[in-house]
Write a protein that holds these residues in place. Structure first.
Motif, PDB file in Angstrom:
ATOM      1  N   SER A 140     -66.808  17.224 -76.500  1.00  0.00           N
ATOM      2  CA  SER A 140     -66.055  17.319 -75.250  1.00  0.00           C
ATOM      3  C   SER A 140     -64.552  17.203 -75.483  1.00  0.00           C
ATOM      4  O   SER A 140     -63.756  17.663 -74.657  1.00  0.00           O
ATOM      5  CB  SER A 140     -66.496  16.225 -74.274  1.00  0.00           C
ATOM      6  N   LEU A 141     -64.168  16.582 -76.594  1.00  0.00           N
ATOM      7  CA  LEU A 141     -62.766  16.278 -76.871  1.00  0.00           C
ATOM      8  C   LEU A 141     -62.220  17.111 -78.022  1.00  0.00           C
ATOM      9  O   LEU A 141     -61.163  16.796 -78.582  1.00  0.00           O
ATOM     10  CB  LEU A 141     -62.621  14.784 -77.203  1.00  0.00           C
ATOM     11  N   PRO A 144     -63.577  20.609 -70.382  1.00  0.00           N
ATOM     12  CA  PRO A 144     -62.873  19.825 -69.362  1.00  0.00           C
ATOM     13  C   PRO A 144     -61.793  20.555 -68.582  1.00  0.00           C
ATOM     14  O   PRO A 144     -61.602  20.253 -67.395  1.00  0.00           O
ATOM     15  CB  PRO A 144     -62.292  18.655 -70.181  1.00  0.00           C
ATOM     16  N   GLU A 152     -58.880  16.339 -70.960  1.00  0.00           N
ATOM     17  CA  GLU A 152     -59.928  15.629 -71.684  1.00  0.00           C
ATOM     18  C   GLU A 152     -59.922  14.128 -71.374  1.00  0.00           C
ATOM     19  O   GLU A 152     -60.981  13.513 -71.212  1.00  0.00           O
ATOM     20  CB  GLU A 152     -59.780  15.853 -73.193  1.00  0.00           C
TER      21      GLU A 152
END
Length: 313
Positions: free
Chosen positions: A53-54, A286, A297
């Motif tokens: 996700s990051l 995101p 994020e």
């Protein structure tokens, strides 16, 4: 419509699909597992985030960026992460930086070549298990395969998963499989999802499952039905939310909380004796939730953490 009822309505409307709605499975399964009374909550020490996700903030080979992100996660209140690669560093370096940040790599989507020849995949996987132990992981996972999505292919995968699970167990780790939507959307001749082959033809002790709560819904199946059958097969969740949109072909990820998935009833259905769950926040992109925001994020990670700290069922 208040927020709780809105989420439950949407959970039924878009979370289950027509077949599950016709079966009336959402509320009965959740209530049978003790949901709805505010007795359940997520332990603070089992809230994690999938580092995929990051990824925009974790460029390959950038030591300062990796350490900065880990330190931010620890200060924010996360206690666990799920690995998605090592960013050009080795497992020992990553472990040291996680330790410094007060984080634990509880799980990882680790390298397993299910299509390599016998003898080749085992030797490569042994190195992945060694790295997982260096990181201090409890779980080692297989995250994706390219198909084909046929009965024979899934029977083959089940056989490989059993063998990988035995190797992981010998190394002191628990093997798991992480779903997308295609395992549920593609069916066997009797109409049941191909995913069920993986459940039914793997050893329940050697092979567990990380249930991605977004993808099972996009795939048209009801997470309550699967969790209600055997909560212990699912020690990890990908807690990923969906917007109000009702089109499964659209990429409509949302921050955890303001979206439409009914997490309280799902979490209630997954409860059971001696079932320790790990709740891993994930958002595949995101910036969809925060268009043009350079802090996207961070805001997504904070939203997921805040939601899981406060949710009750």
């Amino acid at each position: 419509m208040d927020d709780v009822n809105r989420r439950r309505f949407l959970g039924t409307a878009i979370g289950t699909g027509a077949a599950a709605a016709a079966a009336g499975a959402w509320s009965p399964v959740a209530r049978a597992q003790g949901g709805g009374g505010g007795r359940g909550s997520v332990p603070n020490n089992r809230i994690g985030i999938q580092l995929y996700s990051l990824r925009r903030l974790l460029p390959e080979g950038d030591r300062a960026a990796v350490r900065r992100m880990f330190n931010w996660l620890g200060r924010a209140g996360y206690t666990e992460v799920e690995m998605a690669g090592y960013y050009g560093f080795n497992a020992r370096q990553i472990r040291n930086w996680l330790d410094d940040a007060g984080l634990r790599a509880v799980s990882g989507h680790d390298a397993l070549n299910v299509d390599a020849a016998n003898g080749q995949w085992e030797s490569a996987y042994a190195k992945a298990l060694e790295d997982a132990n260096t990181l201090g992981q409890k779980f080692t996972g297989f995250a994706w395969h390219p198909g084909p999505h046929t009965v024979d292919r899934y029977k083959y995968l089940a056989e490989r998963f059993n063998r990988a699970g035995a190797m992981a167990a010998a190394a002191g780790l628990q093997f798991f499989y992480h779903n997308h939507d295609f395992e549920f959307a593609n069916k066997q001749p009797d109409g049941t999802p191909l995913y069920d082959i993986l459940l039914n033809e793997t050893d329940a002790n050697l092979v567990k499952f990380e249930l991605d709560l977004y993808w099972i819904i996009v795939g048209g199946e009801n997470p309550l039905e699967y969790l209600g059958r055997d909560p212990a097969r699912y020690p990890l969740y990908h807690v990923k939310d969906k917007t109000w949109k009702d089109r499964p072909d659209e990429q409509d990820w949302e921050d955890v909380g303001p979206g439409s998935i009914d997490f309280p009833d799902i979490f209630a259905a997954g409860q059971g004796r001696r079932v320790d769950k790990h709740y891993i926040v994930e958002h595949d992109n995101p910036p969809l939730s925060h268009p043009g925001d350079p802090e996207a994020e961070y805001k997504t990670a904070q939203a997921g953490l805040s939601y899981l700290r406060n949710v009750r069922w």
